[in-house]
Write an enzyme that holds these catalytic residues in place. Sequence first.
Site, PDB file in Angstrom:
ATOM      1  N   TYR A  28     -10.645  -0.906 -16.824  1.00 52.66           N
ATOM      2  CA  TYR A  28     -10.181  -2.153 -16.232  1.00 52.66           C
ATOM      3  C   TYR A  28      -9.969  -3.211 -17.294  1.00 52.66           C
ATOM      4  CZ  TYR A  28     -11.294   0.081 -11.875  1.00 52.66           C
ATOM      5  OH  TYR A  28     -11.321   0.944 -10.832  1.00 52.66           O
ATOM      6  N   LYS A  83       4.568  17.815   3.900  1.00 54.09           N
ATOM      7  CA  LYS A  83       5.754  18.233   3.148  1.00 54.09           C
ATOM      8  C   LYS A  83       5.588  17.957   1.658  1.00 54.09           C
ATOM      9  CE  LYS A  83       9.752  17.080   4.992  1.00 54.09           C
ATOM     10  NZ  LYS A  83      10.736  16.302   5.763  1.00 54.09           N
TER      11      LYS A  83
END
Length: 86
Positions: A28, A83
Site C-alpha cells: 500500500y 462463461k
Amino acid sequence: FHLDPTPGKWEINATVPMTTQRDLSLAYSPGVAVPCEAIAASPETAYDYTNKGNLVAVISNGTAVLGLGNLGALASRKREERKEKK
C-alpha cells in the site's frame, strides 16, 4: 455449489505474503508508488505489476440468458461468471 462455502465463484486473495508491517507498507501507499511510476514510464509493464492480463470484460443487459429470456443484468451475472471461467 453457488452458495457454499462462499457465495459466488470469485475470491480475491493476496498473491504475496502480507503478514508484517513491512509487507503491508510495500503493498500500500507509499510502497505502491514504485509500480505506479514504472507503469507510467512504460505502460506495457502494467501486465507485470497488475492483474490486467487476467481480467475479462463481459457486457450484457441480460435480455437473452441461456434461452431463459429477459432476466435482467443482475440475474444474468451468474451465467456470465460461469462463461468467464471456461
